[in-house]
Design a protein around this motif. Sequence first.
Motif, PDB file in Angstrom:
ATOM      1  N   SER A 170       0.813  -1.215   0.000  1.00 32.45           N
ATOM      2  CA  SER A 170       0.000   0.000   0.000  1.00 32.45           C
ATOM      3  C   SER A 170       0.846   1.265   0.000  1.00 32.45           C
ATOM      4  O   SER A 170       0.456   2.278  -0.591  1.00 32.45           O
ATOM      5  CB  SER A 170      -0.946  -0.001   1.197  1.00 32.45           C
ATOM      6  N   LEU A 171       2.005   1.234   0.650  1.00 35.37           N
ATOM      7  CA  LEU A 171       2.869   2.416   0.643  1.00 35.37           C
ATOM      8  C   LEU A 171       3.405   2.693  -0.755  1.00 35.37           C
ATOM      9  O   LEU A 171       3.424   3.841  -1.206  1.00 35.37           O
ATOM     10  CB  LEU A 171       4.013   2.231   1.635  1.00 35.37           C
ATOM     11  N   ALA A 194       7.157   4.361  11.521  1.00 33.77           N
ATOM     12  CA  ALA A 194       6.020   3.725  10.851  1.00 33.77           C
ATOM     13  C   ALA A 194       5.683   2.385  11.492  1.00 33.77           C
ATOM     14  O   ALA A 194       6.514   1.747  12.147  1.00 33.77           O
ATOM     15  CB  ALA A 194       6.321   3.526   9.373  1.00 33.77           C
ATOM     16  N   ARG A 195       4.461   1.959  11.271  1.00 33.06           N
ATOM     17  CA  ARG A 195       4.001   0.610  11.623  1.00 33.06           C
ATOM     18  C   ARG A 195       3.164   0.100  10.467  1.00 33.06           C
ATOM     19  O   ARG A 195       2.361   0.841   9.900  1.00 33.06           O
ATOM     20  CB  ARG A 195       3.168   0.623  12.903  1.00 33.06           C
ATOM     21  N   VAL A 204       3.365  -8.196   1.769  1.00 32.64           N
ATOM     22  CA  VAL A 204       3.471  -6.745   1.587  1.00 32.64           C
ATOM     23  C   VAL A 204       2.583  -6.056   2.623  1.00 32.64           C
ATOM     24  O   VAL A 204       1.709  -6.678   3.226  1.00 32.64           O
ATOM     25  CB  VAL A 204       3.053  -6.296   0.169  1.00 32.64           C
ATOM     26  N   ASP A 205       2.817  -4.765   2.814  1.00 31.68           N
ATOM     27  CA  ASP A 205       1.972  -3.998   3.720  1.00 31.68           C
ATOM     28  C   ASP A 205       0.619  -3.745   3.066  1.00 31.68           C
ATOM     29  O   ASP A 205       0.533  -3.150   1.998  1.00 31.68           O
ATOM     30  CB  ASP A 205       2.642  -2.667   4.068  1.00 31.68           C
ATOM     31  N   ILE A 308      10.299   6.795   1.710  1.00 32.84           N
ATOM     32  CA  ILE A 308       9.617   5.499   1.698  1.00 32.84           C
ATOM     33  C   ILE A 308      10.531   4.413   2.244  1.00 32.84           C
ATOM     34  O   ILE A 308      10.114   3.571   3.055  1.00 32.84           O
ATOM     35  CB  ILE A 308       9.130   5.167   0.276  1.00 32.84           C
ATOM     36  N   ASP A 309      11.789   4.412   1.833  1.00 28.76           N
ATOM     37  CA  ASP A 309      12.756   3.440   2.356  1.00 28.76           C
ATOM     38  C   ASP A 309      12.858   3.544   3.878  1.00 28.76           C
ATOM     39  O   ASP A 309      12.906   2.532   4.589  1.00 28.76           O
ATOM     40  CB  ASP A 309      14.136   3.685   1.748  1.00 28.76           C
ATOM     41  N   ALA A 310      12.892   4.786   4.381  1.00 28.00           N
ATOM     42  CA  ALA A 310      13.015   4.997   5.819  1.00 28.00           C
ATOM     43  C   ALA A 310      11.762   4.533   6.560  1.00 28.00           C
ATOM     44  O   ALA A 310      11.846   3.980   7.661  1.00 28.00           O
ATOM     45  CB  ALA A 310      13.298   6.464   6.106  1.00 28.00           C
ATOM     46  N   LEU A 311      10.598   4.761   5.975  1.00 22.30           N
ATOM     47  CA  LEU A 311       9.356   4.277   6.591  1.00 22.30           C
ATOM     48  C   LEU A 311       9.358   2.756   6.691  1.00 22.30           C
ATOM     49  O   LEU A 311       8.972   2.183   7.723  1.00 22.30           O
ATOM     50  CB  LEU A 311       8.153   4.759   5.784  1.00 22.30           C
ATOM     51  N   TYR A 312       9.784   2.080   5.640  1.00 19.57           N
ATOM     52  CA  TYR A 312       9.851   0.622   5.685  1.00 19.57           C
ATOM     53  C   TYR A 312      10.884   0.148   6.716  1.00 19.57           C
ATOM     54  O   TYR A 312      10.657  -0.832   7.437  1.00 19.57           O
ATOM     55  CB  TYR A 312      10.193   0.066   4.306  1.00 19.57           C
TER      56      TYR A 312
END
Length: 324
Positions: A170-171, A194-195, A204-205, A308-312
């Motif tokens: 979803s991200l 993030a969670r 996947v999220d 996005i990489d950091a959120l993951y």
Amino acid sequence: MRFGILSTANIGLKAVVPAIQASEHEVAAIASRDADRAAAVAQSHDIPASYGSYQDLLDEAAIDAVYIPVPNSLHAEWVRKAADAGLDVLCEKPLAVDATEARELGEYCEDAGVTLMSAFMYRYHPRTERAAEIVAEELDQVRGAFATFQFPLRDRPDDIRLNPELAGGSLMDVGCYSVSVLRTLLGEPDSVSARRLDTRDCGVDTHLTGRFDYPDATAQLSCSFDTQLVQRYRIEAENGWLEVEDAFNPSNPDEVTLEYAVDGREVTESFDATDQYRLQVEHFADCVESGEQPRTDAAEATANMQVIDALYESADTGETVRLD
């Protein structure tokens, strides 16, 4: 400009192909991994030529540029192959699977002498431009923000967006819009957390929430395949606020508005009906002609993917991740 379309994906057939055809440019060819499918789509969409492989289109079609809406994990391969063929590239978002790949694609296309642009269509709508203007010039001391894009993706277990090998999630699919608009309006965050949830056990999220930290503000985002359709963002400042509903892909292009308040004065602004996909195509073509960098070029895609990489990373580790 003559475009070739790599894939018969819905986003291309429903939005980008009609946008090109409504502009001064043309769709000259389309390719699919299924030659019969490509031929049928070409006939139904008045496209002169069709091909049973993407490479055949690159090798044989009389085109100047390509639009690439293949699955996320295949973007890099076909961007490079198009650049090798000397073709300018409009590629669906997200441009790459991570920031490193996005940066490398930018360098590859620069070395090949072709224009590369990520297809973040909402950035070309006049409403987005006006929202950025209001936040920058009217709102004082932004303290908070929220952005979300979510929709129910149900009864489609084989959908590519649920496949980790195709860089789904979803991200990557819709949350990238929330990341983009928060960065566009507030700038780059100092750190993120993030969670995420995988409610389908698919790898996947399917639902993710995150937080951006700034020196004097915080922002929240959410994205989901599990909940009802919502796409909106809101900015909170000491002297007012700005809110946009139906924010990224308006369901009714004839009724597009934004609302804001400054020092107690509340305003609703309406925008003339426009096709943001056509504006995107025209911006791309103008940049190819002028040699200027697109608004959503590889550098912008790289910056979005860094967040996005950091959120993951935060979702995986449970830790707040600082950004350089």
